[in-house]
Design a protein around this motif. Structure first.
Motif, PDB file in Angstrom:
ATOM      1  N   LEU A  77      25.066  60.043  14.529  1.00 25.15           N
ATOM      2  CA  LEU A  77      26.588  60.304  15.076  1.00 25.15           C
ATOM      3  C   LEU A  77      26.308  58.878  16.325  1.00 25.15           C
ATOM      4  CD1 LEU A  77      29.785  60.455  14.990  1.00 25.15           C
ATOM      5  CD2 LEU A  77      29.338  61.965  16.977  1.00 25.15           C
TER       6      LEU A  77
ATOM      7  N   GLY B  48      26.579  59.520  19.934  1.00 21.09           N
ATOM      8  CA  GLY B  48      25.675  60.838  20.794  1.00 21.09           C
ATOM      9  C   GLY B  48      27.329  61.670  21.203  1.00 21.09           C
ATOM     10  N   VAL B  49      26.343  63.281  21.618  1.00 22.32           N
ATOM     11  CA  VAL B  49      27.801  64.178  22.771  1.00 22.32           C
ATOM     12  C   VAL B  49      27.541  63.635  23.638  1.00 22.32           C
ATOM     13  CG1 VAL B  49      28.851  64.876  20.179  1.00 22.32           C
ATOM     14  CG2 VAL B  49      27.129  65.605  21.480  1.00 22.32           C
ATOM     15  N   PRO B  50      27.726  64.328  24.736  1.00 19.18           N
ATOM     16  CA  PRO B  50      27.377  64.600  26.125  1.00 19.18           C
ATOM     17  C   PRO B  50      26.451  66.164  25.770  1.00 19.18           C
ATOM     18  CG  PRO B  50      30.490  64.770  26.115  1.00 19.18           C
ATOM     19  CD  PRO B  50      29.319  64.112  24.421  1.00 19.18           C
ATOM     20  N   GLY B  51      25.201  65.393  26.019  1.00 18.70           N
ATOM     21  CA  GLY B  51      23.840  65.758  26.004  1.00 18.70           C
ATOM     22  C   GLY B  51      22.519  65.325  25.423  1.00 18.70           C
ATOM     23  N   VAL B  52      23.125  64.491  24.758  1.00 17.58           N
ATOM     24  CA  VAL B  52      22.844  63.589  23.595  1.00 17.58           C
ATOM     25  C   VAL B  52      23.440  62.171  23.172  1.00 17.58           C
ATOM     26  CG1 VAL B  52      22.281  63.309  21.057  1.00 17.58           C
ATOM     27  CG2 VAL B  52      22.884  65.918  21.415  1.00 17.58           C
ATOM     28  N   ALA B  53      21.763  61.964  23.470  1.00 18.78           N
ATOM     29  CA  ALA B  53      21.641  60.838  24.573  1.00 18.78           C
ATOM     30  C   ALA B  53      22.668  59.428  22.939  1.00 18.78           C
ATOM     31  CB  ALA B  53      20.464  59.762  23.727  1.00 18.78           C
ATOM     32  N   PRO B  54      23.037  58.209  22.488  1.00 13.80           N
ATOM     33  CA  PRO B  54      23.770  57.937  21.973  1.00 13.80           C
ATOM     34  C   PRO B  54      22.619  56.731  21.106  1.00 13.80           C
ATOM     35  CG  PRO B  54      24.593  56.381  24.248  1.00 13.80           C
ATOM     36  CD  PRO B  54      23.467  58.215  24.466  1.00 13.80           C
TER      37      PRO B  54
ATOM     38  N   LYS C 104      20.527  53.948  19.477  1.00 17.74           N
ATOM     39  CA  LYS C 104      20.629  52.300  19.394  1.00 17.74           C
ATOM     40  C   LYS C 104      21.021  51.833  18.872  1.00 17.74           C
ATOM     41  CE  LYS C 104      17.652  53.458  22.982  1.00 17.74           C
ATOM     42  NZ  LYS C 104      15.208  53.339  23.230  1.00 17.74           N
TER      43      LYS C 104
ATOM     44  N   LEU D 293      32.556  53.117  20.031  1.00 19.29           N
ATOM     45  CA  LEU D 293      32.130  54.305  19.369  1.00 19.29           C
ATOM     46  C   LEU D 293      31.015  54.566  19.850  1.00 19.29           C
ATOM     47  CD1 LEU D 293      31.711  53.212  15.381  1.00 19.29           C
ATOM     48  CD2 LEU D 293      33.727  55.019  16.499  1.00 19.29           C
ATOM     49  N   GLY D 294      31.039  54.532  21.223  1.00 15.11           N
ATOM     50  CA  GLY D 294      29.218  54.865  22.920  1.00 15.11           C
ATOM     51  C   GLY D 294      27.874  54.250  22.239  1.00 15.11           C
TER      52      GLY D 294
ATOM     53  N   ASP E 133      24.799  52.294  22.619  1.00 18.81           N
ATOM     54  CA  ASP E 133      23.873  51.713  23.226  1.00 18.81           C
ATOM     55  C   ASP E 133      23.750  50.331  22.425  1.00 18.81           C
ATOM     56  OD1 ASP E 133      21.762  51.519  25.130  1.00 18.81           O
ATOM     57  OD2 ASP E 133      20.464  52.398  24.919  1.00 18.81           O
TER      58      ASP E 133
ATOM     59  N   ARG F 137      28.506  47.534  30.094  1.00 18.98           N
ATOM     60  CA  ARG F 137      28.298  48.257  28.795  1.00 18.98           C
ATOM     61  C   ARG F 137      27.578  48.093  27.683  1.00 18.98           C
ATOM     62  NH1 ARG F 137      34.469  48.680  28.019  1.00 18.98           N
ATOM     63  NH2 ARG F 137      33.880  46.506  28.363  1.00 18.98           N
TER      64      ARG F 137
END
Lengths: 230, 230, 230, 230, 230, 230
Positions: free
Chosen positions: E158, E161-167, E169, E189-190, E192, E213
């Motif tokens: 995804l 990611g979600v909080p706790g899982v890095a986005p 690249k 979409l969040g 990196d 960002r």
């Protein structure tokens, strides 16, 4: 405690109860972990990855027979329920409400089953359900954007439009974890997002979080279905 | 150069051609400045403020009679035109197009008149008009918000709504300096802002600037007046 | 329950206790609603709008005589208090503290009066007062900006300035709901905003929310009135 | 109450227990304040500043001898402990855990000592410790950026890079008050910031706060030390 | 001028040369417009929609035979080229470089063909190509996100990611219109996001636009393929 | 072309004319590169790193003797000037204005010297100077923040303050590349930033870029030195 991680056997389930990182964490805290051979294949983690951090690899039979606690993802399938036993703990998503057959099977097995979706934190939140809701909300917008493509039979709408073309409208019903995460993605793609909720407190939180990039609207029968009752 | 600053005499004009800060700047660059007594009263700047930074205070007659260049705000009124003379420079807003009487008066006076609103920079911009457009765009939204109050006879609409109540829609026709500044204030107050323009280049600039907080729409007859021609 | 909505009779009150949307919601949940003729005229909602979603239209006398609960906006005026009766519920803003005449009238009527401004939620918040505070805070800045216009007798200050001219300073005393909403509008208009509060916890919340666009200052006697006591 | 403020005598401590503003606040609430001569010199506040708002200036001996409560910054040094007495309150940072000598001295003195770092609010927070953690987190990044300069023996890395050069990676272990404030500065300087924490709730808060400008990662043994146990 | 709009006949092309809004604009400016029956069906615009704003509906033969200028979307197909004639203007995307057969056909027809993709503005930009690049860049990320889903054969990633899982690249090669729009969606979409370009001026523009960002990196052989030449 | 990269010999200069990545780029485009042994040691790039991508390692004498073009960082020192020769190109920062000795040396050598700081792009910008200005602006704030620490002899001011304590004021004179980059860092650290410039166009750009987080003020003698001339 001896913790067992069987391979998921339900259709289309690629996840595994414990990643090597989680296994290492448990071993670090003094537990032993028994992993079914290739339980992690769906996330490209293999027996050597689990062995390298100290897990023991075993067959499904051994995992169920020896484990004090079985850690899974999906509710146990009939052949899995048959392997559970009294004195053992099962830790997984159960979703028992619509599934009385499973409930009866678990009762008969004597297992102590703890459903992820019912674990609450001190604030009354659902910490093990929330990450699934986060993923669901984020994927919902991704799936919706895909379905709006003309090649997928959609209306040929790009959520964010482009300069000169107004963005698409996205309406999210409910501003909980799923709705909040869906809103975040829809805003990120540039859509014109409205969110309906019956909690003003929640709407205030979302209005603060998204500062003018979302319309937070109190939900009533009239707003959802604006035709007169007649 | 001897620069003269008369007091504005047009109705409701509180501004002055040069603030004490600007006068000091000119003196710093070697000019002399003659200010009509109490020319700055409308901005609460008085004769001692101008004297303190080196200006000379004089009567209106003296200002017009002695100045090489007269710096004002508004177009000269008939009694002011009567005081202009050949060899003198007048630097002010003129807006001659709808005002042939003024144009004829200036021609007859022999003055060299330079209208602020026609001065262009190297990019073709209008640097002396732009600040007025910035103020106009910002005030437009402030004035509109005020007029929407029920106590002013408006519809009782708060531009930003509050959480639970959707924001008001603001439509801005034209994304130039005025429209851009109006958009900035309307977005700041939390409104749901759309801007129409016929320049895609300009819409792209605004879309970049306001990142998803504005709808940038290409303007056509059809969007402004969406009824069929029939 | 039979819910009655009389027309507000207090001066300058254009609101109505229940909008058609709220009436529809109550009917959807099994209640009956009796609305005084043209009670919603001030918000441009008329008898046919209330009839269309199932309300009954009646006179003020009937509304007070028949309703189990009367839903209003403002505290009841003397002629309204005269119509209230024991066994009836009155739900409205009361603000009894400075108004002992009203308090005695309500006591004498035998009505069960519930003041919006005293209803608390499970966190100790005031959910029915908060929206009024949100509106108040937002309007405060709008009103202040208007009053600063020179044509209104103000100092001729534009809150946000324009590029080249520094923005105006806005000082907000108290960072509660009103102050937070006022800050949001003042920041939106581009002002240089400081907020004073005696709660560091609240200042931290505001600092997080406005990320560097506001100065959050702990309030002391010394900051409010920085002259020595002597 | 008579409150005493001695000058700090610990090395490199420039702060003072009460600023003139805080003293004025206490006097406003009915207390008397006794300040050691030049106690505020380190923050450029002198005797006349304290006298001007109503404080009395005294020697250290008098402050300790007369005060009902002594307000300081750092833990009392041996000569300060010698001046404390039963019936007196000492309000300062103590950090007793690693300092049994101080603990024994305080016990022997009979003073009632309240350590700033142990005062809790109704949510279980540490309101008097938090500001120090905020300063610590913010300074940490400032100090780190300085140490990365080549002239300081660092690797010659600029946290934010410049366009064309990728920013430096900053990893923050722990997303509490210190970590949050460090993250804010590191993001502000343009670094590529990751934060590790074992609380998903905290990571969600940080993800919401920094909206995509930080990587919030659940911390495990495996992430901190990604080598296999073997 | 009589402008003709034939229905697109190339496979999978649902667009039409002129929407009813554009037709109305042209008629407003004094032109006549001839639209092939159901030319707009792919965007759900039908003959009555075009007739309502003043267009004439005709067959493909008539459109090509009568129009002074033919406005299309895609390059003319062989049967369309056969209908073009000398003295007529064709305005559409041509992309002649890889298509010598089409080029020869157009030459033989005597038509004056203007390719959208070659029209330049005064700054050297390509105003008719840019919107397609904007759509392409935005869709690219949407398509990529879809392909990363495990159900599509992807790696089950995804983007945000979600909080706790890095986005995840995302690397974008080239920071032109396509890359800029792709970056905007990927950031939204969040993910990196890193963008490589050989123009520092362009990287500065992107760094300013996305404020921390995005990683803007100067592109070299070494960065794209970081293995030694050997 | 044979390009030579000598090791910098000026005091405190750790940089090198070409990194291995740049060398690889040049070799990829058909050039040969001669690097002085350990020229890159200051950035931790060693002979094997340069050899691995195809450079030849040589002594300083050989580099100057054989190279068609010498690429450096700092202006040549006397012993370096002595090695330059007619027909050779020197590409480095020169800053000749205050350094007539160097200018005479270069003239005498017959070398063709191109100063980085004088290379202009098609918009009149200074592409080789700008990155140094970006670094300078960013470091300026980092250095200033460090110097404000009390331990460095500063006033003990933290640029961003903390919630409850107002941020420090930062005044930037000039909104060019240096000022813009300094502003970005100062804003990022939470300071209260004002920028003075004499170009309204530049102030507008900065106001747009930093959206209300900076005060953009037109600079006059009066603002810089607000005392009366007397």
């Amino acid at each position: 405690m001896l913790i067992g991680v069987p391979k998921e056997i339900k259709n289309h389930e690629y996840r595994v109860g414990l990643t090597p990182g989680s296994v290492r964490e448990l071993i670090h805290h003094g537990h032993q972990v028994l992993v079914e051979s290739e339980a992690g294949a769906g996330i490209d983690m293999h027996d050597q990855d689990y062995r390298a951090i100290g897990a023991e690899i075993a067959s499904a039979e051994q995992v169920y027979a020896r484990a004090d606690m079985v850690v899974k993802v999906k509710e146990p399938q009939p052949e899995e329920i048959a392997r559970l036993r009294a004195g053992q703990v099962l830790f997984t998503y159960l979703h028992l409400a619509p599934d009385p057959t499973q409930a009866r099977g678990l009762l008969a097995s004597g297992v102590t089953a703890i459903a992820y979706e019912t674990v609450t934190d001190k604030h009354g939140g659902l910490p093990l359900l929330a990450p699934m809701s986060e993923v669901a909300g984020r994927l919902a917008v991704q799936a919706g954007a895909h379905c709006l493509e003309m090649a997928q039979g959609g209306a040929g709408i790009l959520l964010g439009g482009v300069p000169g073309v107004a963005p698409a409208k996205v309406l999210i019903l409910g501003g909980g974890v799923v709705g909040d995460n869906a809103a975040q993605m829809a805003i990120g793609l540039g859509a014109d997002v409205s969110i309906f909720d019956k909690s003003l407190e929640r709407l205030r939180h979302l209005a603060d979080k998204y500062e003018g990039r979302i319309k937070c609207v109190y939900s009533t029968v009239d707003r959802i279905d604006p035709k007169p009752i007649s």
